[in-house]
Design a protein around this motif. Structure first.
Motif, short mmCIF file in Angstrom:
data_model
loop_
_atom_site.label_atom_id
_atom_site.label_comp_id
_atom_site.label_asym_id
_atom_site.label_seq_id
_atom_site.Cartn_x
_atom_site.Cartn_y
_atom_site.Cartn_z
N UNK A 31 0.87 -1.33 -0.08
CA UNK A 31 0.03 0.04 0.01
C UNK A 31 0.98 1.25 -0.06
N UNK A 32 2.00 1.34 0.80
CA UNK A 32 2.86 2.43 0.79
C UNK A 32 3.54 2.49 -0.65
N UNK A 33 3.77 1.55 -1.32
CA UNK A 33 4.43 1.58 -2.51
C UNK A 33 3.63 1.97 -3.59
N UNK A 34 2.25 1.69 -3.50
CA UNK A 34 1.38 2.17 -4.51
C UNK A 34 0.98 3.40 -4.32
N UNK A 35 1.12 3.99 -3.07
CA UNK A 35 1.00 5.69 -2.96
C UNK A 35 2.15 6.36 -3.73
N UNK A 36 3.42 5.69 -3.61
CA UNK A 36 4.58 6.36 -4.39
C UNK A 36 4.46 6.06 -5.82
N UNK A 37 3.86 5.22 -6.21
CA UNK A 37 3.30 4.89 -7.81
C UNK A 37 2.38 6.03 -8.25
N UNK A 38 1.47 6.09 -7.29
CA UNK A 38 0.27 7.09 -7.85
C UNK A 38 0.92 8.55 -7.73
N UNK A 39 1.70 8.82 -7.00
CA UNK A 39 2.32 10.28 -6.81
C UNK A 39 3.24 10.54 -8.08
N UNK A 40 3.96 9.54 -8.39
CA UNK A 40 4.77 9.59 -9.61
C UNK A 40 3.98 9.74 -10.89
N UNK A 41 2.70 9.02 -10.83
CA UNK A 41 1.89 9.03 -12.14
C UNK A 41 1.35 10.29 -12.06
N UNK A 42 1.00 10.92 -11.09
CA UNK A 42 0.16 12.21 -11.13
C UNK A 42 1.17 13.29 -11.55
N UNK A 43 2.34 13.26 -10.94
CA UNK A 43 3.66 14.09 -11.36
C UNK A 43 3.59 13.94 -12.95
N UNK A 44 3.55 12.80 -13.36
CA UNK A 44 4.11 12.52 -14.92
C UNK A 44 2.87 13.23 -15.61
N UNK A 45 1.53 12.67 -15.40
CA UNK A 45 0.41 13.35 -16.17
C UNK A 45 0.37 14.84 -15.98
N UNK A 46 0.59 15.52 -14.96
CA UNK A 46 0.44 16.83 -14.89
C UNK A 46 1.39 17.78 -15.24
N UNK A 47 2.76 17.44 -15.19
CA UNK A 47 3.84 18.22 -15.78
C UNK A 47 4.37 17.70 -16.91
N UNK A 48 4.77 16.52 -17.15
CA UNK A 48 5.59 15.97 -18.03
C UNK A 48 4.92 15.87 -19.43
N UNK A 49 3.51 15.29 -19.49
CA UNK A 49 2.82 15.00 -20.56
C UNK A 49 2.53 16.30 -21.33
N UNK A 50 2.28 17.21 -20.55
CA UNK A 50 1.79 18.51 -21.07
C UNK A 50 3.06 19.44 -21.99
N UNK A 51 4.10 19.00 -21.27
CA UNK A 51 5.34 19.64 -21.98
C UNK A 51 5.83 18.95 -22.88
N UNK A 52 5.48 17.50 -23.08
CA UNK A 52 5.83 16.87 -24.27
C UNK A 52 4.73 17.04 -25.58
N UNK A 53 3.54 17.26 -24.93
CA UNK A 53 2.67 17.70 -25.97
C UNK A 53 3.05 19.17 -26.58
N UNK A 54 3.51 20.04 -25.96
CA UNK A 54 3.73 21.28 -26.44
C UNK A 54 4.88 20.97 -27.40
N UNK A 55 5.98 20.35 -27.09
CA UNK A 55 7.21 20.23 -28.04
C UNK A 55 6.62 19.40 -28.98
N UNK A 56 5.70 18.63 -29.16
CA UNK A 56 5.28 17.70 -30.33
C UNK A 56 4.71 18.61 -31.09
#
Length: 67
Positions: A31-56
């Motif tokens: 459960x604690x590890x899943x919380x870390x995975x979720x936090x990483x996923x939220x970070x990826x979808x909220x910050x990294x993907x929009x930047x990649x879309x902009x560059x694309x």
């Protein structure tokens, strides 16, 4: 009282309790590890993907205008 002096039923109960404790500890860990995975996923979808879309989109515009 030592383990070898316990009856068969009590030995089974001790082993069952030990396995249950290990499974519960593993569940808490997962459960604690899943919380870390979720936090990483939220970070990826909220910050990294929009930047990649902009560059694309930016590079797609450049490819269209260069033709």
């Amino acid at each position: 009282m030592k383990y070898k002096h316990l009856s068969v039923g009590k030995k089974i109960a001790v082993i069952f309790a030990a396995i249950a404790a290990i499974i519960m500890a593993f569940g808490v860990f997962l459960v604690s590890e899943l919380k870390l995975v979720r936090a990483g996923t939220v970070n990826f979808t909220d910050s990294t993907l929009p930047r990649l879309e902009y560059v694309w989109r930016k590079t797609a515009k450049n490819r269209v205008t260069k033709k």
